[in-house]
Design a protein around this motif. Structure first.
Motif, PDB file in Angstrom:
ATOM      1  N   HIS A   1     -52.718  22.299  -8.494  1.00 60.12           N
ATOM      2  CA  HIS A   1     -51.963  23.225  -9.351  1.00 60.12           C
ATOM      3  C   HIS A   1     -50.745  23.770  -8.604  1.00 60.12           C
ATOM      4  O   HIS A   1     -49.648  23.875  -9.187  1.00 60.12           O
ATOM      5  N   ARG A   2     -50.936  24.095  -7.334  1.00 64.99           N
ATOM      6  CA  ARG A   2     -49.816  24.636  -6.566  1.00 64.99           C
ATOM      7  C   ARG A   2     -48.752  23.571  -6.303  1.00 64.99           C
ATOM      8  O   ARG A   2     -47.557  23.877  -6.265  1.00 64.99           O
ATOM      9  N   VAL A   3     -49.186  22.333  -6.110  1.00 65.31           N
ATOM     10  CA  VAL A   3     -48.202  21.254  -5.938  1.00 65.31           C
ATOM     11  C   VAL A   3     -47.374  21.102  -7.198  1.00 65.31           C
ATOM     12  O   VAL A   3     -46.143  20.924  -7.145  1.00 65.31           O
ATOM     13  N   SER A   4     -48.039  21.162  -8.349  1.00 62.96           N
ATOM     14  CA  SER A   4     -47.313  21.081  -9.613  1.00 62.96           C
ATOM     15  C   SER A   4     -46.313  22.227  -9.746  1.00 62.96           C
ATOM     16  O   SER A   4     -45.165  22.021 -10.161  1.00 62.96           O
ATOM     17  N   SER A   5     -46.738  23.428  -9.352  1.00 63.22           N
ATOM     18  CA  SER A   5     -45.827  24.575  -9.406  1.00 63.22           C
ATOM     19  C   SER A   5     -44.676  24.405  -8.432  1.00 63.22           C
ATOM     20  O   SER A   5     -43.522  24.774  -8.734  1.00 63.22           O
ATOM     21  N   LEU A   6     -44.993  23.839  -7.251  1.00 63.37           N
ATOM     22  CA  LEU A   6     -43.952  23.638  -6.252  1.00 63.37           C
ATOM     23  C   LEU A   6     -42.895  22.657  -6.749  1.00 63.37           C
ATOM     24  O   LEU A   6     -41.688  22.861  -6.541  1.00 63.37           O
ATOM     25  N   VAL A   7     -43.333  21.607  -7.419  1.00 60.06           N
ATOM     26  CA  VAL A   7     -42.376  20.643  -7.969  1.00 60.06           C
ATOM     27  C   VAL A   7     -41.492  21.307  -9.025  1.00 60.06           C
ATOM     28  O   VAL A   7     -40.266  21.107  -9.060  1.00 60.06           O
ATOM     29  N   SER A   8     -42.120  22.110  -9.881  1.00 61.14           N
ATOM     30  CA  SER A   8     -41.342  22.806 -10.914  1.00 61.14           C
ATOM     31  C   SER A   8     -40.351  23.788 -10.293  1.00 61.14           C
ATOM     32  O   SER A   8     -39.190  23.882 -10.725  1.00 61.14           O
ATOM     33  N   ASP A   9     -40.804  24.523  -9.251  1.00 59.37           N
ATOM     34  CA  ASP A   9     -39.904  25.470  -8.581  1.00 59.37           C
ATOM     35  C   ASP A   9     -38.746  24.758  -7.910  1.00 59.37           C
ATOM     36  O   ASP A   9     -37.609  25.241  -7.915  1.00 59.37           O
ATOM     37  N   ALA A  10     -39.040  23.603  -7.296  1.00 59.86           N
ATOM     38  CA  ALA A  10     -37.973  22.841  -6.636  1.00 59.86           C
ATOM     39  C   ALA A  10     -36.945  22.362  -7.644  1.00 59.86           C
ATOM     40  O   ALA A  10     -35.725  22.410  -7.391  1.00 59.86           O
ATOM     41  N   GLU A  11     -37.416  21.899  -8.811  1.00 62.53           N
ATOM     42  CA  GLU A  11     -36.481  21.457  -9.837  1.00 62.53           C
ATOM     43  C   GLU A  11     -35.653  22.635 -10.364  1.00 62.53           C
ATOM     44  O   GLU A  11     -34.441  22.517 -10.583  1.00 62.53           O
ATOM     45  N   GLY A  12     -36.346  23.792 -10.526  1.00 59.58           N
ATOM     46  CA  GLY A  12     -35.612  24.967 -10.988  1.00 59.58           C
ATOM     47  C   GLY A  12     -34.593  25.438  -9.972  1.00 59.58           C
ATOM     48  O   GLY A  12     -33.475  25.843 -10.337  1.00 59.58           O
ATOM     49  N   ALA A  13     -34.961  25.388  -8.669  1.00 61.15           N
ATOM     50  CA  ALA A  13     -34.016  25.791  -7.628  1.00 61.15           C
ATOM     51  C   ALA A  13     -32.815  24.871  -7.585  1.00 61.15           C
ATOM     52  O   ALA A  13     -31.680  25.312  -7.348  1.00 61.15           O
ATOM     53  N   ARG A  14     -33.040  23.593  -7.807  1.00 57.35           N
ATOM     54  CA  ARG A  14     -31.917  22.651  -7.794  1.00 57.35           C
ATOM     55  C   ARG A  14     -30.941  22.946  -8.920  1.00 57.35           C
ATOM     56  O   ARG A  14     -29.719  22.954  -8.726  1.00 57.35           O
ATOM     57  N   LEU A  15     -31.495  23.200 -10.112  1.00 52.73           N
ATOM     58  CA  LEU A  15     -30.627  23.497 -11.251  1.00 52.73           C
ATOM     59  C   LEU A  15     -29.922  24.839 -11.073  1.00 52.73           C
ATOM     60  O   LEU A  15     -28.735  24.992 -11.403  1.00 52.73           O
ATOM     61  N   ALA A  16     -30.653  25.853 -10.539  1.00 51.09           N
ATOM     62  CA  ALA A  16     -30.044  27.170 -10.347  1.00 51.09           C
ATOM     63  C   ALA A  16     -28.994  27.133  -9.253  1.00 51.09           C
ATOM     64  O   ALA A  16     -27.994  27.868  -9.309  1.00 51.09           O
ATOM     65  N   GLY A  17     -29.199  26.300  -8.231  1.00 48.23           N
ATOM     66  CA  GLY A  17     -28.258  26.240  -7.124  1.00 48.23           C
ATOM     67  C   GLY A  17     -26.891  25.746  -7.537  1.00 48.23           C
ATOM     68  O   GLY A  17     -25.888  26.048  -6.870  1.00 48.23           O
ATOM     69  N   GLU A  18     -26.841  24.981  -8.606  1.00 46.38           N
ATOM     70  CA  GLU A  18     -25.550  24.483  -9.074  1.00 46.38           C
ATOM     71  C   GLU A  18     -24.692  25.610  -9.642  1.00 46.38           C
ATOM     72  O   GLU A  18     -23.462  25.518  -9.667  1.00 46.38           O
ATOM     73  N   ARG A  19     -25.316  26.722 -10.094  1.00 44.68           N
ATOM     74  CA  ARG A  19     -24.584  27.812 -10.697  1.00 44.68           C
ATOM     75  C   ARG A  19     -24.650  29.087  -9.864  1.00 44.68           C
ATOM     76  O   ARG A  19     -23.688  29.846  -9.796  1.00 44.68           O
ATOM     77  N   ASN A  20     -25.812  29.341  -9.240  1.00 45.40           N
ATOM     78  CA  ASN A  20     -26.013  30.588  -8.518  1.00 45.40           C
ATOM     79  C   ASN A  20     -26.729  30.299  -7.200  1.00 45.40           C
ATOM     80  O   ASN A  20     -27.956  30.152  -7.175  1.00 45.40           O
ATOM     81  N   PRO A  21     -26.002  30.220  -6.097  1.00 44.87           N
ATOM     82  CA  PRO A  21     -26.627  29.930  -4.803  1.00 44.87           C
ATOM     83  C   PRO A  21     -27.702  30.940  -4.418  1.00 44.87           C
ATOM     84  O   PRO A  21     -28.697  30.585  -3.789  1.00 44.87           O
ATOM     85  N   GLN A  22     -27.510  32.213  -4.784  1.00 45.89           N
ATOM     86  CA  GLN A  22     -28.503  33.224  -4.437  1.00 45.89           C
ATOM     87  C   GLN A  22     -29.843  32.945  -5.139  1.00 45.89           C
ATOM     88  O   GLN A  22     -30.915  33.157  -4.571  1.00 45.89           O
ATOM     89  N   ALA A  23     -29.786  32.470  -6.371  1.00 44.05           N
ATOM     90  CA  ALA A  23     -31.013  32.109  -7.097  1.00 44.05           C
ATOM     91  C   ALA A  23     -31.715  30.952  -6.399  1.00 44.05           C
ATOM     92  O   ALA A  23     -32.948  30.897  -6.338  1.00 44.05           O
ATOM     93  N   ALA A  24     -30.920  30.020  -5.870  1.00 44.60           N
ATOM     94  CA  ALA A  24     -31.513  28.897  -5.142  1.00 44.60           C
ATOM     95  C   ALA A  24     -32.222  29.379  -3.885  1.00 44.60           C
ATOM     96  O   ALA A  24     -33.291  28.877  -3.525  1.00 44.60           O
ATOM     97  N   VAL A  25     -31.627  30.381  -3.208  1.00 45.45           N
ATOM     98  CA  VAL A  25     -32.264  30.929  -2.002  1.00 45.45           C
ATOM     99  C   VAL A  25     -33.582  31.599  -2.362  1.00 45.45           C
ATOM    100  O   VAL A  25     -34.596  31.426  -1.676  1.00 45.45           O
ATOM    101  N   ARG A  26     -33.573  32.399  -3.446  1.00 41.08           N
ATOM    102  CA  ARG A  26     -34.819  33.042  -3.864  1.00 41.08           C
ATOM    103  C   ARG A  26     -35.879  32.005  -4.232  1.00 41.08           C
ATOM    104  O   ARG A  26     -37.060  32.176  -3.932  1.00 41.08           O
ATOM    105  N   GLY A  27     -35.439  30.917  -4.881  1.00 42.43           N
ATOM    106  CA  GLY A  27     -36.375  29.845  -5.219  1.00 42.43           C
ATOM    107  C   GLY A  27     -36.950  29.183  -3.978  1.00 42.43           C
ATOM    108  O   GLY A  27     -38.139  28.860  -3.928  1.00 42.43           O
TER     109      GLY A  27
END
Length: 296
Positions: A73-99
């Motif tokens: 379950h945590r691996v699945s969450s980690l994959v989702s968080d990584a994908e979200g961080a990648r998408l957020a990093g394109e617009r907001n670097p600070q969001a990518a850092v928090r991710g």
């Protein structure tokens, strides 16, 4: 009066000898009883120890399964968080850092769970009894012969070393097949065991004459009358053999990429076959040679 005295002089020594004999027999029986009682107590203690070990191992397996599910379950969450961080990093670097910080925390929790699983596995391996290997089949054959099963072993091809788990799977399949042959065929049944080694695999086959032996035990001539009917032939062709032992052998075979089959020949006996096309390098997941240079 003289005759009675003479008779008494004769009977007294005889009765004394008989008493001594009975006393000796009583001592021997008492010693044997104590030995049997000690053996029973030892067997009871061993059974209790084994039951406790099984219960303990079962508890550890449940814990490992729970930690495994949590880690997935945590691996699945980690994959989702990584994908979200990648998408957020394109617009907001600070969001990518928090991710990234959140992913780090999730990864550390996963690592802790994996270490717990590793510890439980090591403890379980330390407590487990030594597992049999293919070299143990000789002892298995001897045990079965002592129990009344005639075992004929034939081997072809060039044997090679297998992974311990694969050897254990083959041994358990063989053990279950021979046990069933003795159980259903009875004393005097003959089981023919065949090992056929190929370049990458192994074929295991066990054929017994349990039906023929059962007919002979009933006083019938196994060469002329084995006591089966046309309905038996139809059941042989149309009905699949089922049972807990059969399913266990099938699961062990399929775990290592093999194909399992169990059938009966009316008037003769049962046949069990486990064909492993790629057992040489199979580890329970795949049959690819992962060793350097492609050899073991």
């Amino acid at each position: 009066m003289v005759d009675l005295v003479t008779l008494g002089l004769i009977l007294v020594p005889v009765l004394a000898v008989v008493a001594v004999v009975f006393f000796v027999l009583w001592l021997l029986l008492r010693r044997r009883y104590r030995t049997m009682l000690a053996d029973l107590n030892a067997s009871a203690r061993e059974r209790i120890d084994l039951e406790m070990l099984v219960a303990e191992q079962g508890g550890r397996l449940r814990i490992i399964r729970e930690l495994h599910d949590l880690t997935l379950h945590r691996v699945s969450s980690l994959v989702s968080d990584a994908e979200g961080a990648r998408l957020a990093g394109e617009r907001n670097p600070q969001a990518a850092v928090r991710g990234a910080i959140g992913m780090g925390e999730t990864a550390r929790a996963m690592l802790a769970d994996m270490r717990r699983v590793s510890t439980l596995v090591r403890d379980s391996e330390a407590d487990m009894l030594p597992q049999p290997t293919l070299r143990s089949t000789r002892d298995l054959f001897k045990l079965m012969r002592d129990a009344g099963l005639s075992v004929v072993f034939e081997e072809s091809g060039a044997p090679y070393d297998l992974a311990p788990a694969a050897e254990l799977a083959v041994y358990r399949i063989l053990q279950e097949a021979l046990t069933n042959a003795l159980k259903y065929g009875g004393d005097g049944t003959t089981a023919r065991v065949g090992f056929t080694w190929t370049a990458q695999g192994l074929q295991v086959r066990v054929d017994d004459d349990g039906f023929r032996n059962a007919a002979a035990r009933r006083g019938l001539d196994p060469n002329t009358s084995t006591g089966y009917t046309v309905e038996d032939d139809l059941r042989t062709l149309t009905q699949e053999i089922v049972g807990p032992g059969i399913e266990e052998m099938r699961e062990r075979t399929e775990l290592f990429g093999g194909v399992f089959s169990a059938s009966q020949t009316a008037g003769v006996g049962f046949s069990v076959a486990a064909v492993f096309p790629a057992l040489k390098h199979h580890n329970g997941v795949h049959g690819v040679d992962l060793t350097r240079g492609g050899s073991r």
